[in-house]
Write a protein that holds these residues in place. Structure first.
Motif, PDB file in Angstrom:
ATOM      1  N   LEU A 103      55.333  28.571  -0.004  1.00  0.00           N
ATOM      2  CA  LEU A 103      54.242  29.166   0.775  1.00  0.00           C
ATOM      3  C   LEU A 103      52.899  28.544   0.400  1.00  0.00           C
ATOM      4  O   LEU A 103      52.107  28.205   1.278  1.00  0.00           O
ATOM      5  CB  LEU A 103      54.211  30.680   0.560  1.00  0.00           C
ATOM      6  CG  LEU A 103      55.343  31.453   1.243  1.00  0.00           C
ATOM      7  CD1 LEU A 103      55.523  32.833   0.614  1.00  0.00           C
ATOM      8  CD2 LEU A 103      55.104  31.562   2.733  1.00  0.00           C
ATOM      9  N   GLN A 104      52.657  28.363  -0.896  1.00  0.00           N
ATOM     10  CA  GLN A 104      51.394  27.760  -1.339  1.00  0.00           C
ATOM     11  C   GLN A 104      51.257  26.339  -0.820  1.00  0.00           C
ATOM     12  O   GLN A 104      50.172  25.927  -0.413  1.00  0.00           O
ATOM     13  CB  GLN A 104      51.313  27.768  -2.873  1.00  0.00           C
ATOM     14  CG  GLN A 104      51.106  29.146  -3.432  1.00  0.00           C
ATOM     15  CD  GLN A 104      51.237  29.189  -4.944  1.00  0.00           C
ATOM     16  OE1 GLN A 104      51.951  28.410  -5.564  1.00  0.00           O
ATOM     17  NE2 GLN A 104      50.545  30.144  -5.557  1.00  0.00           N
ATOM     18  N   PHE A 110      50.477  26.607   3.058  1.00  0.00           N
ATOM     19  CA  PHE A 110      49.113  27.091   3.309  1.00  0.00           C
ATOM     20  C   PHE A 110      48.071  26.132   2.731  1.00  0.00           C
ATOM     21  O   PHE A 110      46.994  25.970   3.294  1.00  0.00           O
ATOM     22  CB  PHE A 110      48.923  28.500   2.767  1.00  0.00           C
ATOM     23  CG  PHE A 110      49.686  29.557   3.524  1.00  0.00           C
ATOM     24  CD1 PHE A 110      49.664  29.601   4.912  1.00  0.00           C
ATOM     25  CD2 PHE A 110      50.427  30.523   2.862  1.00  0.00           C
ATOM     26  CE1 PHE A 110      50.373  30.572   5.623  1.00  0.00           C
ATOM     27  CE2 PHE A 110      51.135  31.499   3.559  1.00  0.00           C
ATOM     28  CZ  PHE A 110      51.103  31.524   4.936  1.00  0.00           C
ATOM     29  N   PHE A 114      47.626  23.176   5.226  1.00  0.00           N
ATOM     30  CA  PHE A 114      47.648  23.666   6.604  1.00  0.00           C
ATOM     31  C   PHE A 114      47.016  22.695   7.592  1.00  0.00           C
ATOM     32  O   PHE A 114      47.510  22.524   8.705  1.00  0.00           O
ATOM     33  CB  PHE A 114      46.935  25.021   6.656  1.00  0.00           C
ATOM     34  CG  PHE A 114      47.497  25.952   7.677  1.00  0.00           C
ATOM     35  CD1 PHE A 114      48.792  26.437   7.565  1.00  0.00           C
ATOM     36  CD2 PHE A 114      46.735  26.347   8.758  1.00  0.00           C
ATOM     37  CE1 PHE A 114      49.317  27.303   8.506  1.00  0.00           C
ATOM     38  CE2 PHE A 114      47.251  27.208   9.710  1.00  0.00           C
ATOM     39  CZ  PHE A 114      48.542  27.684   9.585  1.00  0.00           C
ATOM     40  N   GLN A 122      50.465  25.281  13.271  1.00  0.00           N
ATOM     41  CA  GLN A 122      49.413  26.142  12.710  1.00  0.00           C
ATOM     42  C   GLN A 122      49.294  27.436  13.514  1.00  0.00           C
ATOM     43  O   GLN A 122      49.199  28.529  12.953  1.00  0.00           O
ATOM     44  CB  GLN A 122      48.064  25.417  12.721  1.00  0.00           C
ATOM     45  CG  GLN A 122      47.939  24.319  11.700  1.00  0.00           C
ATOM     46  CD  GLN A 122      46.570  23.659  11.746  1.00  0.00           C
ATOM     47  OE1 GLN A 122      45.587  24.261  12.183  1.00  0.00           O
ATOM     48  NE2 GLN A 122      46.491  22.423  11.293  1.00  0.00           N
ATOM     49  N   ASN A 181      49.907  31.088  12.073  1.00  0.00           N
ATOM     50  CA  ASN A 181      48.781  32.029  12.088  1.00  0.00           C
ATOM     51  C   ASN A 181      49.117  33.303  12.862  1.00  0.00           C
ATOM     52  O   ASN A 181      48.725  34.399  12.452  1.00  0.00           O
ATOM     53  CB  ASN A 181      47.523  31.375  12.651  1.00  0.00           C
ATOM     54  CG  ASN A 181      46.787  30.562  11.600  1.00  0.00           C
ATOM     55  OD1 ASN A 181      46.922  30.805  10.407  1.00  0.00           O
ATOM     56  ND2 ASN A 181      46.004  29.601  12.051  1.00  0.00           N
ATOM     57  N   VAL A 212      51.198  35.319  10.512  1.00  0.00           N
ATOM     58  CA  VAL A 212      50.396  35.832   9.406  1.00  0.00           C
ATOM     59  C   VAL A 212      49.563  37.028   9.880  1.00  0.00           C
ATOM     60  O   VAL A 212      49.505  38.063   9.214  1.00  0.00           O
ATOM     61  CB  VAL A 212      49.504  34.716   8.791  1.00  0.00           C
ATOM     62  CG1 VAL A 212      48.451  35.298   7.855  1.00  0.00           C
ATOM     63  CG2 VAL A 212      50.372  33.697   8.055  1.00  0.00           C
ATOM     64  N   THR A 260      44.607  35.426   8.012  1.00  0.00           N
ATOM     65  CA  THR A 260      44.646  33.957   8.091  1.00  0.00           C
ATOM     66  C   THR A 260      43.449  33.337   7.379  1.00  0.00           C
ATOM     67  O   THR A 260      43.493  32.174   7.002  1.00  0.00           O
ATOM     68  CB  THR A 260      44.664  33.456   9.560  1.00  0.00           C
ATOM     69  OG1 THR A 260      43.448  33.838  10.204  1.00  0.00           O
ATOM     70  CG2 THR A 260      45.865  33.999  10.320  1.00  0.00           C
ATOM     71  N   VAL A 263      44.176  30.479  -0.090  1.00  0.00           N
ATOM     72  CA  VAL A 263      45.595  30.087  -0.145  1.00  0.00           C
ATOM     73  C   VAL A 263      46.402  30.943  -1.122  1.00  0.00           C
ATOM     74  O   VAL A 263      47.487  31.434  -0.784  1.00  0.00           O
ATOM     75  CB  VAL A 263      45.731  28.585  -0.498  1.00  0.00           C
ATOM     76  CG1 VAL A 263      47.158  28.209  -0.810  1.00  0.00           C
ATOM     77  CG2 VAL A 263      45.180  27.734   0.635  1.00  0.00           C
ATOM     78  N   LYS A 278      46.754  34.607   0.157  1.00  0.00           N
ATOM     79  CA  LYS A 278      47.566  34.617   1.378  1.00  0.00           C
ATOM     80  C   LYS A 278      49.030  34.331   1.042  1.00  0.00           C
ATOM     81  O   LYS A 278      49.939  34.968   1.576  1.00  0.00           O
ATOM     82  CB  LYS A 278      47.027  33.591   2.376  1.00  0.00           C
ATOM     83  CG  LYS A 278      47.731  33.622   3.708  1.00  0.00           C
ATOM     84  CD  LYS A 278      47.102  32.773   4.806  1.00  0.00           C
ATOM     85  CE  LYS A 278      46.237  31.651   4.371  1.00  0.00           C
ATOM     86  NZ  LYS A 278      45.719  30.855   5.496  1.00  0.00           N
ATOM     87  N   SER A 279      49.272  33.374   0.160  1.00  0.00           N
ATOM     88  CA  SER A 279      50.638  33.004  -0.217  1.00  0.00           C
ATOM     89  C   SER A 279      51.358  34.186  -0.859  1.00  0.00           C
ATOM     90  O   SER A 279      52.492  34.506  -0.490  1.00  0.00           O
ATOM     91  CB  SER A 279      50.632  31.818  -1.181  1.00  0.00           C
ATOM     92  OG  SER A 279      50.048  30.689  -0.570  1.00  0.00           O
ATOM     93  N   ILE A 304      57.657  28.501   8.359  1.00  0.00           N
ATOM     94  CA  ILE A 304      57.214  27.982   7.055  1.00  0.00           C
ATOM     95  C   ILE A 304      58.113  26.819   6.627  1.00  0.00           C
ATOM     96  O   ILE A 304      57.617  25.784   6.167  1.00  0.00           O
ATOM     97  CB  ILE A 304      57.205  29.101   5.980  1.00  0.00           C
ATOM     98  CG1 ILE A 304      56.134  30.145   6.303  1.00  0.00           C
ATOM     99  CG2 ILE A 304      57.042  28.517   4.577  1.00  0.00           C
ATOM    100  CD1 ILE A 304      54.689  29.679   6.212  1.00  0.00           C
TER     101      ILE A 304
END
Length: 185
Positions: free
Chosen positions: A28-29, A32, A35, A43, A47, A50, A63, A67, A70-71, A88
């Motif tokens: 995930l990191q 993001f 991105f 994207q 988004n 998210v 969004t 990062v 969010k991750s 993802i």
């Protein structure tokens, strides 16, 4: 062809059963954090998910969160949403097209049927459940290192790419293809 009609898929989020929590967060990191390198279409799809599935404290619009926040907040969405996993994983795949191309060729040399590199695997209904018994991850990792000795890809990334490129999870181990046809016939 009978085999395609009888193919069984499991939802994309079943991949979580095969992932370490640290690796899920790293994935995930990475997505993001890179991105801006993704297509606008990818994207937009991420988004949308998210906004719908991820809640980050202090942000009305998740969004816009940093990062790291969010991750971490997206982990539960990744664990529970097949569509989030699909987007993802396809985004991660698109960030690693060189590795993807190698893995496609590598799996083909081992007799696997795989989609072309350009195929958007996020459009599939999920993962196929049948996995060649002879090709466990250790065997595949060792063979890949022999085929590409200069490649320094971490085994977790390599295994993730093998799963995504093949569209399969090792749920049901099967012997050779010939025997598989007899089983399903």
């Amino acid at each position: 062809m009978n085999n395609e009609k009888q193919a069984r898929f499991i939802p994309f989020h079943a991949i979580n059963e095969f992932m370490l929590p640290e690796y899920r967060l790293k994935l995930l990191q990475e997505v993001f954090g890179n991105f801006d390198r993704l297509s606008e279409k990818r994207q937009s799809a991420i988004n949308r998910l998210v906004k719908k599935l991820v809640k980050v404290d202090g942000f009305r619009n998740s969004t816009l969160a940093p990062v790291g926040l969010k991750s971490r907040a997206a982990v539960s969405a990744f664990e529970g949403s097949p569509e989030m996993v699909a987007q993802i994983c396809q985004a991660w795949f698109e960030l690693h097209t060189d590795l993807a191309a190698k893995v496609v060729e590598f799996l083909k040399t081992r007799g696997w049927e795989v989609l072309p590199v350009e195929a958007d695997r996020s459009a599939l209904p999920g993962f196929l459940t049948r996995w060649p018994e002879k090709d466990n991850f250790v065997t595949l990792d060792d063979a890949f290192v022999q085929a590409y000795p200069e490649d320094i890809t971490h085994e977790y990334d390599l295994n993730m790419m093998m799963v995504w490129v093949s569209g399969r999870l090792p749920v049901e181990l099967v012997a050779e293809e010939g025997e598989r046809a007899e089983e399903e016939g």
